[in-house]
Design a protein around this motif. Structure first.
Motif, PDB file in Angstrom:
ATOM      1  N   UNK A  76      54.126   4.805   8.670  1.00  0.00           N
ATOM      2  CA  UNK A  76      53.556   6.110   9.024  1.00  0.00           C
ATOM      3  C   UNK A  76      52.041   6.094   8.890  1.00  0.00           C
ATOM      4  N   UNK A  77      51.541   5.507   7.802  1.00  0.00           N
ATOM      5  CA  UNK A  77      50.090   5.473   7.607  1.00  0.00           C
ATOM      6  C   UNK A  77      49.415   4.596   8.651  1.00  0.00           C
ATOM      7  N   UNK A  78      50.038   3.442   8.956  1.00  0.00           N
ATOM      8  CA  UNK A  78      49.436   2.551   9.944  1.00  0.00           C
ATOM      9  C   UNK A  78      49.386   3.234  11.305  1.00  0.00           C
ATOM     10  N   UNK A  79      50.529   3.790  11.732  1.00  0.00           N
ATOM     11  CA  UNK A  79      50.578   4.467  13.027  1.00  0.00           C
ATOM     12  C   UNK A  79      49.646   5.661  13.059  1.00  0.00           C
ATOM     13  N   UNK A  80      49.633   6.430  11.986  1.00  0.00           N
ATOM     14  CA  UNK A  80      48.783   7.615  11.907  1.00  0.00           C
ATOM     15  C   UNK A  80      47.320   7.259  12.009  1.00  0.00           C
ATOM     16  N   UNK A  99      47.497  12.728  12.865  1.00  0.00           N
ATOM     17  CA  UNK A  99      47.419  13.565  11.663  1.00  0.00           C
ATOM     18  C   UNK A  99      48.818  13.970  11.197  1.00  0.00           C
ATOM     19  N   UNK A 100      49.710  14.283  12.140  1.00  0.00           N
ATOM     20  CA  UNK A 100      51.084  14.654  11.787  1.00  0.00           C
ATOM     21  C   UNK A 100      51.774  13.493  11.078  1.00  0.00           C
ATOM     22  N   UNK A 101      51.603  12.272  11.638  1.00  0.00           N
ATOM     23  CA  UNK A 101      52.216  11.092  11.010  1.00  0.00           C
ATOM     24  C   UNK A 101      51.659  10.879   9.604  1.00  0.00           C
ATOM     25  N   UNK A 102      50.326  10.969   9.484  1.00  0.00           N
ATOM     26  CA  UNK A 102      49.702  10.787   8.164  1.00  0.00           C
ATOM     27  C   UNK A 102      50.221  11.824   7.175  1.00  0.00           C
ATOM     28  N   UNK A 103      50.379  13.063   7.672  1.00  0.00           N
ATOM     29  CA  UNK A 103      50.876  14.132   6.813  1.00  0.00           C
ATOM     30  C   UNK A 103      52.279  13.815   6.311  1.00  0.00           C
ATOM     31  N   UNK A 104      53.134  13.312   7.218  1.00  0.00           N
ATOM     32  CA  UNK A 104      54.486  12.929   6.798  1.00  0.00           C
ATOM     33  C   UNK A 104      54.429  11.816   5.759  1.00  0.00           C
ATOM     34  N   UNK A 132      48.170  21.955  11.944  1.00  0.00           N
ATOM     35  CA  UNK A 132      48.580  21.403  13.234  1.00  0.00           C
ATOM     36  C   UNK A 132      48.537  22.480  14.312  1.00  0.00           C
ATOM     37  N   UNK A 133      49.010  23.677  13.970  1.00  0.00           N
ATOM     38  CA  UNK A 133      48.975  24.777  14.938  1.00  0.00           C
ATOM     39  C   UNK A 133      47.539  25.069  15.355  1.00  0.00           C
ATOM     40  N   UNK A 134      46.633  25.103  14.360  1.00  0.00           N
ATOM     41  CA  UNK A 134      45.232  25.382  14.660  1.00  0.00           C
ATOM     42  C   UNK A 134      44.635  24.295  15.559  1.00  0.00           C
ATOM     43  N   UNK A 135      44.983  23.022  15.248  1.00  0.00           N
ATOM     44  CA  UNK A 135      44.455  21.912  16.043  1.00  0.00           C
ATOM     45  C   UNK A 135      44.958  21.978  17.481  1.00  0.00           C
ATOM     46  N   UNK A 136      46.230  22.326  17.643  1.00  0.00           N
ATOM     47  CA  UNK A 136      46.773  22.421  18.999  1.00  0.00           C
ATOM     48  C   UNK A 136      46.045  23.512  19.781  1.00  0.00           C
ATOM     49  N   UNK A 137      45.765  24.636  19.099  1.00  0.00           N
ATOM     50  CA  UNK A 137      45.011  25.701  19.761  1.00  0.00           C
ATOM     51  C   UNK A 137      43.635  25.205  20.168  1.00  0.00           C
ATOM     52  N   UNK A 138      43.024  24.402  19.288  1.00  0.00           N
ATOM     53  CA  UNK A 138      41.690  23.860  19.577  1.00  0.00           C
ATOM     54  C   UNK A 138      41.750  22.916  20.778  1.00  0.00           C
TER      55      UNK A 138
END
Lengths: 515, 126
Positions: B15-19, B35-40, B87-93
């Motif tokens: 997850x960290x590598x892919x993120x 960012x989602x992957x890193x968060x997981x 994530x929601x805020x980033x998608x809006x951005x």
């Protein structure tokens, strides 16, 4: 509810509650304004009471909901956090008045209700939470609360330029947050607690390699937030594009919250006897890279942003010396730097408002058209450069004295770098002075940024001038009270080096320990 | 202190590598996925820090030794809420960026380019 609980929770709880209320009041800007100013004044009073109580009685501790460590959230105010909180709330209040004066607070885009006031209050709640928290995970949460509010503020109005700047800023901040969260997880994995009082004992029992790894991960993740070179790249790119009051409050506080968190975690969890070589080098590099960047910029806000990076180095330098004197110097510098950055950015905001541009190539002769504004900038610039008897001189002097006392060769070298950086700071600011303020005025030449066109030749509102003046006066007050303030920071540094005292304040039977 | 679950550790690594890889992309949408992957990954680290899985920690039903550690789960829950909101805020951005820039690529810093051009111009004059 004891007095300590109320005093310590109010700076977090009041702004959060008010933020919700403010959102409901968004049809009425006047009520929003009144609410925000009232709440900030109340928090300011609370912070002042807290400072007095902490200094006379000892650290004030609140276990939220009656849950004790390691399960509950601990809020604790000691001398360092009480002082940082008081100065922060003061600056937040002054900048709010500036924002109201400028009208940015109520400017609406596309019929979206004005979110400035609620977000601004949430920002303060996050800042207070980081200052007052007693555990690592809540520190992460505090940072997130503060940063999420800042994401909204930096992209206010969502113009093309701000969306671009916001992307860099948000992605950089998020990376730091994820790194911090991972570190918290690792810390819990090896010690079984995130309460900093418990950690300060538990971490010293770990193998040295694990300790070093955790210490470095904390430094790296908080270093991004504090804009420590080489982790500063996001700052000069993003800050200058926000509205002037937002830039001022970010520059004054957000990076300093990072610096505070570095000081808190390193002194409490990884106490050092000897100067810290790595941080000394990083501090020296930060000072130089920042000021060299400032020397070549054309945009006034970007000059100041690079200067901000440069002076983060001074506070890290104080921490890296790892002595009581060094920590006292860093605390003093923190107070000075919060006030002077706010004053400088507010002055820059007024320049942009009056002339419609912040480009040094287009500005000229402000000293003739707006002598008061020029005076405000001049005093703040001299203070940042460290000219006696202003606050910057007091801060730098105590740092250099600490360096001379420690007498290690590397510390003295970095002290020499600090002197060089101060000289270059003066050079960069005098370049700004000669280009923008001195000489005969030219006609305002707006650049092509759409927002600036709207502001061309608008004389700054009286409230803007008043609050910028207030920011400078706060800086002068710091200089005037240098004596009591430096003896207070000495006591704060004593607290920081006495981990046993912190532990017994949080964990002991008696909640309020004797000083 | 605790025995570590190898499978989970490897997943965290992936997850960290892919993120990290995705985060370094220019397109904001890919950065968001990174960012989602890193968060997981970070949340898994939190969960793992509580040690091996145990029974549900009810105060009167499970003994302290058999129960799972509830604290890291509470922390992971908090972190999940925060990453969700961001994530929601980033998608809006990203959406806004498509509206104003036409795409969601992170643009170069304009002021940097201006300074560069100014520098080249000065050198040519000399």
């Amino acid at each position: 509810v004891t007095a300590a609980t109320a005093l310590v929770s109010a700076p977090v709880a009041l702004p959060l509650l008010a933020a919700g209320l403010s959102l409901l009041l968004s049809p009425s800007p006047v009520l929003q304004r009144v609410l925000a100013v009232t709440v900030l004044t109340a928090v300011l009073g609370d912070a002042a009471l807290l400072l007095v109580r902490v200094d006379t009685v000892g650290p004030q501790v609140a276990h939220v909901g009656g849950w004790h460590p390691p399960l509950g959230i601990t809020l604790i105010a000691d001398r360092l956090s009480a002082l940082a909180l008081l100065v922060a709330v003061l600056v937040v209040l002054v900048v709010l008045l500036f924002a109201v004066g400028q009208g940015i607070a109520e400017r609406r885009a596309e019929n979206v209700p004005s979110v400035f006031h609620p977000t601004y209050l949430v920002l303060l709640a996050g800042i207070s939470l980081v200052f007052l928290t007693g555990d690592l995970f809540t520190m992460y949460v505090g940072f997130e609360v503060m940063l999420i509010a800042s994401y909204v503020l930096i992209t206010l109005g969502a113009t093309a330029e701000r969306v671009r700047a916001g992307m860099t800023y948000i992605v950089a901040s998020l990376t730091a947050s994820i790194l911090l969260l991972t570190t918290v997880g690792l810390v819990y994995g090896v010690t079984g607690t995130v309460n900093m009082a418990q950690l300060s004992g538990a971490i010293s029992e770990l193998p040295p390699d694990v300790q070093r790894l955790l210490g470095l991960m904390l430094l790296a993740s908080l270093g991004i937030k504090a804009a420590m070179v080489p982790l500063h790249w996001w700052l000069p790119d993003s800050y200058p594009n926000a509205p002037a009051p937002v830039t001022a409050v970010f520059a004054a506080l957000l990076t300093k919250v990072g610096v505070y968190a570095i000081i808190r975690t390193q002194t409490l969890l990884f106490p050092r006897e000897e100067p810290w070589t790595l941080l000394l080098v990083l501090a020296g590099v930060t000072m130089l890279v920042g000021v060299l960047g400032a020397l070549v910029q054309d945009d006034l806000n970007r000059v100041l942003s690079f200067m901000l990076v440069s002076h983060i180095g001074f506070m890290l330098f104080g921490l890296a010396i790892s002595s009581q004197a060094g920590l006292a110097g860093a605390t003093l510098y923190l107070v000075h730097h919060i006030t002077v950055q706010a004053a400088l950015f507010l002055a820059a905001g007024m320049v942009e408002r009056e002339r419609g541009t912040a480009s040094l190539a287009r500005l000229r002769g402000i000293v003739v058209t707006a002598p008061l504004l020029a005076g405000l900038f001049f005093v703040s610039a001299l203070s940042l450069g460290g000219i006696p008897p202003l606050a910057g001189f007091v801060g730098k002097l105590s740092l250099l004295q600490a360096a001379v006392d420690s007498a290690a060769p590397l510390t003295l070298t970095v002290a020499a770098v600090a002197l060089l950086a101060s000289l270059l700071t003066l050079a960069a600011l005098m370049r700004v002075w000669l280009a923008a303020f001195w000489g005969l005025p030219s006609a305002p030449v707006p650049d092509d940024r759409p927002e600036d066109l709207a502001d061309v030749a608008t004389p700054p509102a009286r409230l803007m001038t008043a609050s910028a003046t207030a920011a400078v006066l706060v800086g002068l007050a710091v200089a005037a009270s240098a004596g009591p303030l430096s003896s207070y920071t000495q006591r704060a540094a004593d607290d920081l080096t006495d981990q046993q005292h912190y532990r017994s304040s949080v964990l002991g039977e008696q909640v309020v320990a004797q000083p | 202190m605790n025995t570590t679950n190898l499978a989970l550790s490897l997943i965290v690594g992936v997850l960290f590598a892919g993120g990290t890889y995705l985060l370094l992309e220019r397109a904001l949408l890919r950065s968001i996925l990174g960012f989602v992957l890193l968060g997981h990954g970070a949340n898994l680290v939190l969960i793992m820090s509580g040690g091996s899985a145990g029974k549900p920690p009810f105060a009167d039903k499970t003994g302290a030794a058999a129960a799972a550690d509830p604290l890291p789960q509470a922390m992971a829950l908090t972190a999940v809420v925060i990453t969700f909101a961001v994530t929601a805020l980033l998608l809006a951005l990203a959406d806004r960026s498509v509206a104003v820039h036409g795409d969601d690529e992170v643009q170069d810093d304009i002021e940097d380019r201006l300074l560069e051009r100014q520098q080249t111009a000065t050198e040519e004059e000399l």
